[in-house]
Design a protein around this motif. Structure first.
Motif, PDB file in Angstrom:
ATOM      1  N   ARG A  32       0.827  -1.223   0.000  1.00 18.15           N
ATOM      2  CA  ARG A  32       0.000   0.000   0.000  1.00 18.15           C
ATOM      3  C   ARG A  32       0.854   1.262   0.000  1.00 18.15           C
ATOM      4  O   ARG A  32       0.482   2.278  -0.608  1.00 18.15           O
ATOM      5  CB  ARG A  32      -0.945   0.004   1.205  1.00 18.15           C
ATOM      6  CG  ARG A  32      -1.925   1.195   1.184  1.00 18.15           C
ATOM      7  CD  ARG A  32      -2.997   1.095   2.250  1.00 18.15           C
ATOM      8  NE  ARG A  32      -3.795  -0.095   2.045  1.00 18.15           N
ATOM      9  CZ  ARG A  32      -3.964  -1.050   2.970  1.00 18.15           C
ATOM     10  NH1 ARG A  32      -3.371  -0.940   4.152  1.00 18.15           N
ATOM     11  NH2 ARG A  32      -4.710  -2.109   2.709  1.00 18.15           N
ATOM     12  N   LEU A  66      -0.063   8.290  -5.261  1.00 12.97           N
ATOM     13  CA  LEU A  66      -1.188   9.177  -4.978  1.00 12.97           C
ATOM     14  C   LEU A  66      -0.700  10.535  -4.474  1.00 12.97           C
ATOM     15  O   LEU A  66      -1.206  11.589  -4.895  1.00 12.97           O
ATOM     16  CB  LEU A  66      -2.104   8.544  -3.928  1.00 12.97           C
ATOM     17  CG  LEU A  66      -3.073   7.454  -4.395  1.00 12.97           C
ATOM     18  CD1 LEU A  66      -3.612   6.682  -3.205  1.00 12.97           C
ATOM     19  CD2 LEU A  66      -4.213   8.038  -5.209  1.00 12.97           C
ATOM     20  N   ASP A  67       0.287  10.515  -3.598  1.00 13.53           N
ATOM     21  CA  ASP A  67       0.838  11.775  -3.085  1.00 13.53           C
ATOM     22  C   ASP A  67       1.429  12.615  -4.210  1.00 13.53           C
ATOM     23  O   ASP A  67       1.209  13.830  -4.285  1.00 13.53           O
ATOM     24  CB  ASP A  67       1.920  11.495  -2.042  1.00 13.53           C
ATOM     25  CG  ASP A  67       1.361  10.921  -0.751  1.00 13.53           C
ATOM     26  OD1 ASP A  67       0.136  10.977  -0.556  1.00 13.53           O
ATOM     27  OD2 ASP A  67       2.161  10.402   0.065  1.00 13.53           O
ATOM     28  N   PRO A 123       1.787  15.481   2.115  1.00 14.09           N
ATOM     29  CA  PRO A 123       2.098  14.092   2.437  1.00 14.09           C
ATOM     30  C   PRO A 123       3.214  13.997   3.457  1.00 14.09           C
ATOM     31  O   PRO A 123       4.091  14.861   3.524  1.00 14.09           O
ATOM     32  CB  PRO A 123       2.512  13.502   1.091  1.00 14.09           C
ATOM     33  CG  PRO A 123       2.928  14.673   0.277  1.00 14.09           C
ATOM     34  CD  PRO A 123       2.081  15.819   0.725  1.00 14.09           C
ATOM     35  N   HIS A 158      -7.897  10.488   0.677  1.00 17.93           N
ATOM     36  CA  HIS A 158      -6.771  11.071  -0.058  1.00 17.93           C
ATOM     37  C   HIS A 158      -7.277  12.125  -1.045  1.00 17.93           C
ATOM     38  O   HIS A 158      -8.226  11.879  -1.795  1.00 17.93           O
ATOM     39  CB  HIS A 158      -5.987   9.995  -0.804  1.00 17.93           C
ATOM     40  CG  HIS A 158      -4.608  10.434  -1.156  1.00 17.93           C
ATOM     41  ND1 HIS A 158      -4.346  11.354  -2.159  1.00 17.93           N
ATOM     42  CD2 HIS A 158      -3.393  10.116  -0.621  1.00 17.93           C
ATOM     43  CE1 HIS A 158      -3.050  11.571  -2.239  1.00 17.93           C
ATOM     44  NE2 HIS A 158      -2.437  10.822  -1.311  1.00 17.93           N
ATOM     45  N   ILE A 161      -7.684   4.658   1.683  1.00 15.95           N
ATOM     46  CA  ILE A 161      -7.496   5.579   0.561  1.00 15.95           C
ATOM     47  C   ILE A 161      -8.578   6.655   0.484  1.00 15.95           C
ATOM     48  O   ILE A 161      -8.384   7.705  -0.129  1.00 15.95           O
ATOM     49  CB  ILE A 161      -7.450   4.782  -0.773  1.00 15.95           C
ATOM     50  CG1 ILE A 161      -6.348   3.725  -0.734  1.00 15.95           C
ATOM     51  CG2 ILE A 161      -7.258   5.697  -1.974  1.00 15.95           C
ATOM     52  CD1 ILE A 161      -4.948   4.284  -0.525  1.00 15.95           C
ATOM     53  N   ARG A 202       1.451   2.502  -3.366  1.00 16.71           N
ATOM     54  CA  ARG A 202       0.294   3.153  -3.996  1.00 16.71           C
ATOM     55  C   ARG A 202       0.081   4.558  -3.421  1.00 16.71           C
ATOM     56  O   ARG A 202      -0.252   5.497  -4.157  1.00 16.71           O
ATOM     57  CB  ARG A 202      -0.949   2.280  -3.819  1.00 16.71           C
ATOM     58  CG  ARG A 202      -0.826   0.927  -4.518  1.00 16.71           C
ATOM     59  CD  ARG A 202      -2.129   0.166  -4.545  1.00 16.71           C
ATOM     60  NE  ARG A 202      -2.571  -0.305  -3.241  1.00 16.71           N
ATOM     61  CZ  ARG A 202      -2.111  -1.395  -2.631  1.00 16.71           C
ATOM     62  NH1 ARG A 202      -1.167  -2.132  -3.208  1.00 16.71           N
ATOM     63  NH2 ARG A 202      -2.591  -1.768  -1.451  1.00 16.71           N
ATOM     64  N   ILE A 203       0.264   4.692  -2.123  1.00 22.25           N
ATOM     65  CA  ILE A 203       0.106   6.017  -1.521  1.00 22.25           C
ATOM     66  C   ILE A 203       1.180   6.964  -2.037  1.00 22.25           C
ATOM     67  O   ILE A 203       0.939   8.166  -2.213  1.00 22.25           O
ATOM     68  CB  ILE A 203       0.138   5.907   0.020  1.00 22.25           C
ATOM     69  CG1 ILE A 203      -1.140   5.205   0.496  1.00 22.25           C
ATOM     70  CG2 ILE A 203       0.268   7.287   0.666  1.00 22.25           C
ATOM     71  CD1 ILE A 203      -1.210   4.972   1.987  1.00 22.25           C
ATOM     72  N   TYR A 204       2.345   6.426  -2.337  1.00 22.79           N
ATOM     73  CA  TYR A 204       3.420   7.262  -2.873  1.00 22.79           C
ATOM     74  C   TYR A 204       2.987   7.906  -4.197  1.00 22.79           C
ATOM     75  O   TYR A 204       3.162   9.104  -4.411  1.00 22.79           O
ATOM     76  CB  TYR A 204       4.692   6.439  -3.068  1.00 22.79           C
ATOM     77  CG  TYR A 204       5.818   7.223  -3.695  1.00 22.79           C
ATOM     78  CD1 TYR A 204       6.604   8.079  -2.937  1.00 22.79           C
ATOM     79  CD2 TYR A 204       6.087   7.130  -5.068  1.00 22.79           C
ATOM     80  CE1 TYR A 204       7.630   8.811  -3.513  1.00 22.79           C
ATOM     81  CE2 TYR A 204       7.106   7.854  -5.656  1.00 22.79           C
ATOM     82  CZ  TYR A 204       7.878   8.691  -4.870  1.00 22.79           C
ATOM     83  OH  TYR A 204       8.888   9.431  -5.444  1.00 22.79           O
ATOM     84  N   TYR A 253      -9.237   5.073  -9.012  1.00 25.88           N
ATOM     85  CA  TYR A 253      -8.468   4.091  -8.240  1.00 25.88           C
ATOM     86  C   TYR A 253      -8.916   2.675  -8.560  1.00 25.88           C
ATOM     87  O   TYR A 253     -10.081   2.303  -8.372  1.00 25.88           O
ATOM     88  CB  TYR A 253      -8.621   4.379  -6.748  1.00 25.88           C
ATOM     89  CG  TYR A 253      -7.566   3.730  -5.888  1.00 25.88           C
ATOM     90  CD1 TYR A 253      -6.307   4.302  -5.780  1.00 25.88           C
ATOM     91  CD2 TYR A 253      -7.836   2.561  -5.197  1.00 25.88           C
ATOM     92  CE1 TYR A 253      -5.321   3.724  -4.992  1.00 25.88           C
ATOM     93  CE2 TYR A 253      -6.860   1.972  -4.404  1.00 25.88           C
ATOM     94  CZ  TYR A 253      -5.602   2.552  -4.309  1.00 25.88           C
ATOM     95  OH  TYR A 253      -4.637   1.971  -3.535  1.00 25.88           O
TER      96      TYR A 253
END
Length: 882
Positions: free
Chosen positions: A170, A177-178, A574, A227, A224, A173-175, A189
């Protein structure tokens, strides 16, 4: 009763029952947070506007004048939102012969920063409180490191990476998204591996342990959902083809909505005929017909049209364009022309967004960089006409007279966009009939030209797979300042020659990959457009340097702009990793993350060596300005570029970028006399004036709002603040018999040097020796010809004319000047002519020509001048009649 008569009565009764229209009711949005009003939408299954006399909404009566006819047979009624606990509306519809009672749901949710709504009335999604036109693409996971930076500058604003949902990955994926959020991108998504399956790497989706799958789905959505880059959830790819039943996806839909009611849910369909079966499992239906080369491009039109008819207005339709080919079942990629035609055909049939399949980067997928460049170009074009596409107003009727061309109109108040698409591989003549029998001009957008419209008909040509986008203003056309070297070029960002790109400036982004600056028609302080700039954390600043403006030495100026920021700019940064020292790494100290302090978005302005303070931006349009006395360089007149320097992070909009003299004087006609007013950008300043030639002091008289002139002379005005002089201006005024007289032009004035129009020649105010002081009226084509009409017949003793010479600016003196006089405007006296001997001097100068007369009685005075070189310009400032 006769049996035949009975049969007829039964048949008529049955026919009346079957033909009775069925009304559907919706609120304009799928849910509300902070809106003060909304609209009830009523539409009939007949496709025609329902017949409604009046409405009652929760006991409040709305008469027929409150009802509006919108697109596709929709009648709307605006009403206030009270934000009570009620989630339904009691509706009474009053028709001519019956009254219908209905209920309609109204969903209200607490406000949330990253909320995304479906606007059913306008047919679009609302993100960040604005209409959002998705221009995106699928890509692979993990996301290629520079892909988002490469594509956001092309105008793409959405990505959807194929990804396998696992708890341990995860952070990856957050990286992305940021980073998407920092660049101003949104994300559709991808939840396929834990939702409805399908898509790339289908075999890797394991649904044998449903308990584990659903648990991971809940965990991912919960992680998520808040976000700020999240636009929507993507739950299934071609479900019918992969054996995924509607009931299962409805369960997935309800599960996600229970956790996150703020974001729409999307499903992609290859077989459009089966999409309707899944309507309760989606908010946005995406279609991927991929026609080429087996089928023609009209397949896009058929599929999009079908889905729009089936899902409108509750749900939206997006198109998945075919940006690939050369293997599997597709022998080749589309050509750039085919791609352009397919994209516009989808738009005209109801697509409100695009997600291309597929983008790998550079020349991977698609391998044709020309196809991808065309895709980017069209996405930018469509974003420039969003206000028309999503106005919700009734579409104007159009007729192009042939099935080979698809045409559609979009109305926005007193203007309209008309789009025509040739879906065939050979050129065609276009005869486009628009409503209202309008005669005038239509702009051809993105081509920097216009065409004639006569009695509502546009005649033009469409090349093979060609597109034309026409814009007609029926009234209230925006006032776009003309371009000259003496004023800011494109100060309101209204004149732009390439879709989405601001004209009249250079960009200095330094090392800022992914920094963007686009024209945005969704937001404006004035006019149609603003400039949208986006920066991100870690990049200090970037600036736009605008076309140089000419300024005078020792003159006071004000440089100003309007600006606002996006609501989210300061609310999300972030987490960042804390750098460990060498010894901390050696001793095995764990890596830590911290949430950075809120970073404020600000900007400042520059002009030459002059720099404004740094301005913090808020969420409302505010005006920011700073004043300076120009004193730089060695020339009397210098050229410098105004600059906007933006330091993020986040998104900000700019409009009305102006450089003006800090203090100016203007004259107006008041009750038959000439009065002078000080025009300034100095609130709180005290203005003092003199008429005796001395420079005003703090002891001089205070300048009234309107100073009546009793005699000719020089007015000097100073602005004081705290007894300190902060601005100065002087002007010479001449009173004469023709002040504020009516002037008729036989030869038109120059479009590039319009000054103040006709009044420039009779406002009593004399121009300086600089052609850009705003008081020189230009004439081109080598001719000057106009008539001054005095208020009454006068005895004319002299006619004095003032001309400017400025060879470096192609402004020359006339070779001859004619003056003649008339009592009735028809019969004129013998022409009085003065020939002018021109010289080769390169210096600017003012030439004053006086015709001495012997008490000539006249009411009309005709003035003509001539210069042989039609490329040169003649300039005048005042016709002085005594």
């Amino acid at each position: 009763m006769h049996l035949k008569s009975l049969f007829i009565i039964i048949l008529l009764t049955l026919t009346a029952y079957l033909s009775a229209e069925k009304l559907s009711l919706f609120t304009a949005q799928d849910y509300y947070t902070t809106e003060l009003t909304t609209s009830l939408m009523i539409l009939s299954d007949t496709g025609e506007y329902p017949s409604i006399d009046s409405l009652s909404i929760n006991g409040e009566r709305y008469k027929s004048e409150k009802l509006r006819r919108m697109r596709k047979g929709i009648i709307t009624c605006e009403f206030p939102i009270t934000y009570t606990s009620s989630d339904s509306l009691d509706i009474i519809i009053y028709q001519a012969k019956e009254t219908i009672s209905r209920r309609c749901s109204l969903t209200i949710l607490p406000d949330k920063l990253n909320a995304v709504k479906i606007d059913r009335l306008r047919g679009c999604v609302i993100a960040d409180d604005l209409p959002f036109f998705p221009a995106g693409f699928y890509t692979y996971s993990p996301v290629q490191p520079t892909l988002m930076e490469e594509e956001v500058v092309r105008g793409f604003n959405l990505i959807s990476p194929y990804q396998k949902i696992e708890s341990e990955t995860r952070a990856e994926r957050i990286y992305y998204l940021d980073r998407a959020y920092e660049l101003g991108l949104k994300v559709n998504y991808n939840l396929l591996s834990v939702a409805g399956g399908g898509g790339v790497d289908l075999k890797e989706h394991d649904f044998t342990d449903m308990g584990k799958v659903l648990s991971l789905l809940r965990e991912e959505v919960t992680a998520i959902k808040d976000h700020p880059a999240l636009l929507s959830w993507y739950i299934s790819d071609e479900p019918y083809a992969n054996g995924v039943k509607p009931e299962y996806l409805e369960m997935i839909y309800d599960l996600i909505k229970g956790i996150d009611p703020y974001h729409p849910i999307t499903i992609v369909f290859m077989k459009a005929t089966m999409a309707k079966n899944y309507e309760n499992a989606l908010d946005i239906a995406m279609a991927d017909p991929y026609p080429l080369p087996v089928r023609d491009i009209y397949e896009i039109e058929k599929v999009t049209h079908r889905l729009t008819n089936e899902f409108f207005p509750e749900r939206l339709v997006w198109n998945v364009p075919q940006a690939f080919g050369g293997s599997e079942w597709w022998r080749r990629e589309p050509t750039p022309l085919e791609m352009r035609s397919m994209l516009y055909l989808a738009l005209l049939n109801g697509s409100s967004g695009y997600q291309f399949f597929i983008r790998k980067g550079l020349n991977g997928f698609p391998k044709s960089t020309q196809v991808w460049n065309t895709s980017s170009e069209v996405m930018l074009e469509m974003q420039q006409i969003v206000p028309w596409l999503f106005s919700g107003e009734a579409n104007p009727e159009v007729d192009d007279g042939t099935l080979a061309i698809t045409s559609k109109g979009y109305k926005l108040r007193e203007s309209a966009i008309y789009i025509s698409v040739n879906g065939e591989n050979f050129p065609r003549e276009l005869v486009l009939k628009t409503p209202d029998n309008f005669t005038g001009k239509a702009e051809v957008l993105f081509e920097n030209r216009s065409v004639d419209v006569k009695d509502g008909i546009v005649r033009d040509y469409l090349d093979n797979f060609g597109i034309r986008v026409y814009r007609i203003y029926y009234s209230n056309k925006p006032n776009i300042p003309r371009e000259t070297d003496e004023t800011m070029i494109n100060p309101g960002f209204e004149r732009n020659y390439t879709a989405g790109v601001p004209a009249g400036c250079y960009a200095n982004v330094a090392e800022g990959r992914g920094i963007t600056y686009f024209i945005d028609p969704r937001v404006a302080a004035n006019g149609l457009n603003s400039l949208r700039m986006n920066n991100y954390p870690g990049h200090s600043s970037f600036n736009l340097s605008f076309y140089p403006v000419k300024v005078r030495q020792n003159t006071d100026y004000t440089l100003s702009i309007r600006a606002k920021k996006a609501r989210q700019a300061e609310f999300y940064l972030p987490p960042q990793k804390v750098k460990r020292t060498f010894w901390e790494k050696l001793l095995g100290k764990e890596e830590q993350t911290v949430t950075p302090k809120i970073s404020t978005s600000f900007f400042y302005l520059k002009f030459g060596n002059y720099t404004s303070p740094k301005y913090n931006i808020n969420e409302n349009w505010d005006k920011y300005s700073f004043n300076f006395k120009f004193n730089q360089g060695s020339k009397q007149i210098e050229r410098f570029s105004p600059r906007i320097v933006y330091e993020g992070p986040g998104t900000a909009w700019f409009d009305d970028f102006e450089l003006l003299p800090l203090l100016n004087l203007s004259s107006v006609n008041k009750d038959g006399t000439c009065v002078v007013t000080a025009v300034n950008g100095l609130p709180g300043a005290v203005f003092r004036y003199t008429l005796n030639g001395d420079r005003p002091t703090v002891e001089s008289p205070v300048m009234p709002d309107s100073l009546k002139l009793c005699e000719s002379g020089v007015i000097k005005v100073c602005a004081f603040k705290d007894k300190q002089e902060i601005a100065f201006v002087e002007r010479e005024f001449v009173l004469h018999k023709a002040i504020f007289s009516e002037i008729s032009f036989i030869e038109p004035i120059s479009v590039n040097y319009p000054a103040n129009g006709a009044v420039t020649l009779c406002d009593a105010m004399l121009a300086t020796d600089t052609h850009f002081d705003g008081n020189w009226l230009g004439f081109d084509n080598g001719k000057l010809d106009f008539v001054v009409k005095l208020e009454s017949t006068q005895q004319v003793n002299s006619t004095t004319l003032r001309f400017l010479q400025s060879p470096e600016n192609s402004i020359v003196l006339p070779e001859s000047v004619d003056v003649s006089y008339s009592l009735d405007g028809s019969l004129y006296s013998e022409v009085h002519r003065i020939k002018i001997l021109t010289d080769d001097t390169k210096q600017s100068r003012i030439l004053k020509i006086t015709f001495d007369e012997e008490a000539v009685p006249a009411k009309f005075i005709r003035i003509k001048a001539f210069v042989e070189d039609a490329d040169k310009i003649m300039m005048m400032d005042e016709v002085i009649i005594n």
